[in-house]
Every structure is written in structure tokens, then in C-alpha cells.
Design an enzyme around this catalytic site. Sequence first.
Site, PDB file in Angstrom:
ATOM      1  N   CYS A 269       0.815  -1.212   0.000  1.00  0.00           N
ATOM      2  CA  CYS A 269       0.000   0.000   0.000  1.00  0.00           C
ATOM      3  C   CYS A 269       0.847   1.261   0.000  1.00  0.00           C
ATOM      4  O   CYS A 269       2.032   1.238   0.312  1.00  0.00           O
ATOM      5  CB  CYS A 269      -0.868   0.082   1.263  1.00  0.00           C
ATOM      6  SG  CYS A 269      -1.908  -1.333   1.540  1.00  0.00           S
TER       7      CYS A 269
ATOM      8  N   GLY B 265       0.498   0.085  -5.088  1.00  0.00           N
ATOM      9  CA  GLY B 265      -0.743  -0.668  -5.021  1.00  0.00           C
ATOM     10  C   GLY B 265      -1.662  -0.290  -6.154  1.00  0.00           C
ATOM     11  O   GLY B 265      -1.900   0.896  -6.380  1.00  0.00           O
TER      12      GLY B 265
ATOM     13  N   ASN C 265      -0.520   1.511   5.666  1.00  0.00           N
ATOM     14  CA  ASN C 265       0.404   0.708   4.861  1.00  0.00           C
ATOM     15  C   ASN C 265       1.179  -0.173   5.826  1.00  0.00           C
ATOM     16  O   ASN C 265       1.794   0.330   6.759  1.00  0.00           O
ATOM     17  CB  ASN C 265       1.376   1.627   4.094  1.00  0.00           C
ATOM     18  CG  ASN C 265       2.523   0.857   3.449  1.00  0.00           C
ATOM     19  OD1 ASN C 265       3.631   1.367   3.337  1.00  0.00           O
ATOM     20  ND2 ASN C 265       2.283  -0.370   3.023  1.00  0.00           N
ATOM     21  N   GLY C 266       1.141  -1.465   5.582  1.00  0.00           N
ATOM     22  CA  GLY C 266       1.875  -2.382   6.438  1.00  0.00           C
ATOM     23  C   GLY C 266       1.052  -3.614   6.736  1.00  0.00           C
ATOM     24  O   GLY C 266       0.048  -3.871   6.070  1.00  0.00           O
TER      25      GLY C 266
ATOM     26  N   TYR D 116      13.231  -3.123  -4.517  1.00  0.00           N
ATOM     27  CA  TYR D 116      12.179  -3.250  -5.524  1.00  0.00           C
ATOM     28  C   TYR D 116      11.022  -2.268  -5.379  1.00  0.00           C
ATOM     29  O   TYR D 116      10.540  -1.717  -6.363  1.00  0.00           O
ATOM     30  CB  TYR D 116      11.617  -4.679  -5.466  1.00  0.00           C
ATOM     31  CG  TYR D 116      10.354  -4.867  -6.277  1.00  0.00           C
ATOM     32  CD1 TYR D 116      10.413  -5.068  -7.651  1.00  0.00           C
ATOM     33  CD2 TYR D 116       9.104  -4.818  -5.675  1.00  0.00           C
ATOM     34  CE1 TYR D 116       9.263  -5.224  -8.405  1.00  0.00           C
ATOM     35  CE2 TYR D 116       7.943  -4.972  -6.421  1.00  0.00           C
ATOM     36  CZ  TYR D 116       8.032  -5.174  -7.781  1.00  0.00           C
ATOM     37  OH  TYR D 116       6.898  -5.312  -8.517  1.00  0.00           O
TER      38      TYR D 116
HETATM   39  P1  AMP Z   1       9.990 -14.334 -10.985  1.00  0.00           P
HETATM   40  O1  AMP Z   1      11.083 -14.685 -11.983  1.00  0.00           O
HETATM   41  O2  AMP Z   1       8.677 -14.909 -11.417  1.00  0.00           O
HETATM   42  O3  AMP Z   1      10.383 -14.671  -9.620  1.00  0.00           O
HETATM   43  O4  AMP Z   1       9.783 -12.758 -11.058  1.00  0.00           O
HETATM   44  C1  AMP Z   1      10.833 -11.900 -10.788  1.00  0.00           C
HETATM   45  C2  AMP Z   1      10.335 -10.493 -10.968  1.00  0.00           C
HETATM   46  O5  AMP Z   1       9.356 -10.194  -9.979  1.00  0.00           O
HETATM   47  C3  AMP Z   1      11.437  -9.469 -10.819  1.00  0.00           C
HETATM   48  O6  AMP Z   1      11.476  -8.704 -12.011  1.00  0.00           O
HETATM   49  C4  AMP Z   1      11.023  -8.602  -9.654  1.00  0.00           C
HETATM   50  O7  AMP Z   1      11.262  -7.242  -9.935  1.00  0.00           O
HETATM   51  C5  AMP Z   1       9.548  -8.862  -9.532  1.00  0.00           C
HETATM   52  N1  AMP Z   1       9.047  -8.770  -8.129  1.00  0.00           N
HETATM   53  C6  AMP Z   1       9.690  -9.022  -6.993  1.00  0.00           C
HETATM   54  N2  AMP Z   1       8.897  -8.820  -5.917  1.00  0.00           N
HETATM   55  C7  AMP Z   1       7.708  -8.399  -6.385  1.00  0.00           C
HETATM   56  C8  AMP Z   1       6.475  -7.984  -5.780  1.00  0.00           C
HETATM   57  N3  AMP Z   1       6.313  -7.989  -4.468  1.00  0.00           N
HETATM   58  N4  AMP Z   1       5.465  -7.617  -6.611  1.00  0.00           N
HETATM   59  C9  AMP Z   1       5.619  -7.632  -7.951  1.00  0.00           C
HETATM   60  N5  AMP Z   1       6.762  -8.000  -8.561  1.00  0.00           N
HETATM   61  C10 AMP Z   1       7.797  -8.380  -7.810  1.00  0.00           C
END
Ligand code: AMP
Length: 475
Positions: free
Chosen positions: A14, A42, A116-117, A258
Site C-alpha cells: 500500500c 498498489g 500501509n503495512g 524493488y
Molecule cells: P519471478 O522470476 O517470477 O520470480 O519474477 C521476478 C520479478 O518479480 C522481478 O522482475 C522482480 O522485480 C519482480 N518482483 C519481486 N517482488 C515483487 C512484488 N512484491 N510484486 C511484484 N513483482 C515483484
Amino acid sequence: MNWDIRLDKLNEECGVFGIFDNDGLDVAKLTYYGLYALQHRGQESAGIAVNNDGNIDYHKDMGLVPDIFSENVLNGLKGQIAIGHVRYSTTGASHRENAQPMVIKYKNGKMALAHNGNLVNAAEIRENLEESGTIFQSTIDSEVIANLISRYRVTNNNIEEAIEKMMGDIRGSYALVILTPRKLIGIRDPLGIRPLCIGRIDDSYVIASETCALDAVGARFIRDVLPGEMVIISEGGLTSIQTKVPDTTKLCIFEHVYFARPDSIIDGASVHSARKEAGKRLAIEHPVEADLVIGVPDSGLTAAIGYSEQSGIPYEQGLIKNRYVGRTFIQPDQQQRETGVKIKLNAIKSAVEGKRIVMIDDSIVRGTTTKRIVQMLKDAGAKEVHMRVSSSPIKHSCYFGIDTPSRKQLVAASHSVEEIRNIIGADSLGYLSMEGLLETPVGSKCSFCSACFDGCYPMEVPKEGNKFSCESNKQ
Ligand code: AMP
């Protein structure tokens, strides 16, 4: 305790925003711009609540900020104080009634609240409250928080005292904005797990999850809300109550890896610089002979530039992202996720064909997306694909607000680096070390929660491998 309830609604990503106007500003519109800047935190629902002479008007719905708020809707939200919220949660809790801000009437008045949290003891508190007859209309932690404040308000002189009591009951991560008929209140959990900062436009105050939202509304950054601090903004200006805090702080390192936007500065450290530093360190820790460095858009790009600068290997745009598609990770099931990737990303054949590529991404979660991207590059004619990850292997679920799946789905929880290399089909694979990662947010005034990487949770969490006893977490 019934942890199934807890796990069902595990992790709401969030963003929060709040504004107290002293200059005749349009608070709803500014909150709209602020939420627009926080949209990356979000994409499932959003809402704005405005204090209009003691009445709280609000509008919230499922969808993206620009889809929810029309000019008409915003024009109908007039007042001096506003708060807003953007939310994404796991599918189990994807309901309209869970959209925030939560607006309530209670014995001592009215209040709106956005969070958020993630609280790790919300289910326990909820059960206790339900035992004594409390009715809940949503499954969100904010309703638990609102109920506690309302109860404590009955026996306390002011809302600040009630909030302090509530803070004594809840455990977990929280960056909260609360709107009352006369005040805007911002609160950060005692460990500072989620970020929250304060800005100013002339004599008006803004509170936001990230500094990029302050920039979006033309607010000047004043400072971060401190871990365990409650800031109260009223006609008289800003006052603060510092609650009791442990002698450590635990900002979520994944904000830098990220989640946060690169143009934000959290607790003194630039997200952009942290990502670039991670790329540089990655080049030192895992060098490779190659022709090109490319980044996976968007969160891998800054680290890729760092890797290129450090290694001397030219940086090139090797993947193109369709900017009109949301995060693939947000798709509800695996099949949709896999289809989504093809829509979202494509390799630039003329850039990668015949080349030895170093591909940088910020993290590998399940490995699904990464595998597809490696294949996409090979299909486009890349000779070799060397995968470099600007964080460490994610082996543990997050209980504090980042949407990581259960351990079963985390590829690094049950596979070695070599096994993961094999699964994703890369020619080599290197992750940044934990030591390296924790040094990347240069200038940070906070130390970090890195539980998703090392399992050292900053407090007791449900089920999976609770290593609360980790040295760094002793308080
Ligand atoms: P995967 O190879 O399916 O594990 O996806 C890796 C990708 O997921 C990377 O490009 C990350 O930037 C992205 N990622 C990591 N954590 C999240 C998150 N919480 N929500 C959305 N994308 C994420």
C-alpha cells in the site's frame, strides 16, 4: 490462534498520503496527484477521504487512481484535510469493502484512517474484540486499528492518548495516516519498517509514504517520520509524540531493492543510488565476460547501469516494456501471469542477437518470469545469458507488507543457486551477497529488516521458520 485467517490476508502492499491545508489548496486534487505518484505501491483499489467542516466525505473503489477519480468526483470532495490510500493485496482479500481509507463514526466523533503495512497480531486482537461483541465489516487491519482507537478514546482525554494505547496493543509494520475533524495524524511503527515522510507547501503540511509523492504535489521535504513517532498536524502547526521504541530500527530493505520508486529518498538514502550501488557491487562479486549489460525494466535498470559502469561492459536496452501493462506479478493466477509476461516484455532482437548478455534484475521470487525472459532473449538470438540479481536469494515470506508468496513458491527456499540457474535456463547466475546488499542504501539513518532473505524476523511471526532469536534482532 487461527493463523489461516491471518495468512489468507497476508500482505497488503500500500501507499498512504495526507494533507493539511493552510493556504486555500484543493486538498482532494493534491491527494489525487500524490496517490498517482504512489500508484506503484498498489494498483487494486484507491480512495480519498476529506474533512469537510467536521463531516468526512470520501470516495473509494477498485481500480487505478485515474480510473476511480473523475474531475467531477474530485470537485465534490472539498475540505481542509484529506487522506488517501492505494492498495494491492493478495487475491483472498480483494474486495471493495477492503478499500481504504476506512471511515468511521464513533462515540467521540468521526475519523478516517489509511494504513500501509501488516499487523502480525491483528487476527488475535480481532478475535478478542469479536468475543466482546464487536462487528467487523472488512478483513483489513485498519478496521482493527480503528476499533482499538475508538475503544480507548472513550476513557482517554484525546485521540493522541487513544492512539498511543492502540500502538501498545498492535505488533507489526504500520505507516498510518489518520484524519479527524481537526487534525491530520501520521504514525510510523516503532521499528520504522515501512517509510513515511513529511513535506510542506507554504504553510500546509503533507505526509506520504515516499518523497516522490511530495515532489508530485510540489511539497518541500521536511523530514522522515521517526520510528515510533506520532506527528499531529492541526491549526497550530506540527507537534510530535515520540513513543517508546527499541534501540534498533528495521526499515524494509525490499523498499530499496524493488518496492519504492527510484526518485524517492528513504531515511536519508536515495533509492536510485542504492540500486546503482547494488549493481556495482554485483559486478565486483560476480564478474563475467560479456558484450552487453541489460536490465529487466523497470526495477532492474538502475542496477544494470551500475553493473555496466563498474565492469566497463556497455549498457544497452535489450528489453522493452509495454508501459500500459501493470506489474505482471499482480495477475491472480499462474497461467494469467505467464501470458501477462508476453504482453508486458519483449526482447530487442537487433540489440541482443549474437551477443553475450549480462541480464540484471532486482530479485527472483518464483523464477517464472525470469525463466521466460531468459528464453525470450535466447529466442531473439542472444549467444549467452548471464543472470545477475541485485539482491540475495529470497528464501522467506514477508509478514510486514511485501507481497511475497508462501515459502513453497519461493524458488530459492528449496533450490541451490546452481539449481535455480538450471531452472531459469541461464548460462550463469550470481546473486548479491547479504553483506553487500545491506551496505547499498548509502547514507541511511536506519538499519534494515532483511527477513525475506535471511529469515531474521524482527518480531514473532506466524508459522514458517521463525528465527526471532537472530543476533541482530535481540532488543
Ligand atoms: P519471478 O522470476 O517470477 O520470480 O519474477 C521476478 C520479478 O518479480 C522481478 O522482475 C522482480 O522485480 C519482480 N518482483 C519481486 N517482488 C515483487 C512484488 N512484491 N510484486 C511484484 N513483482 C515483484
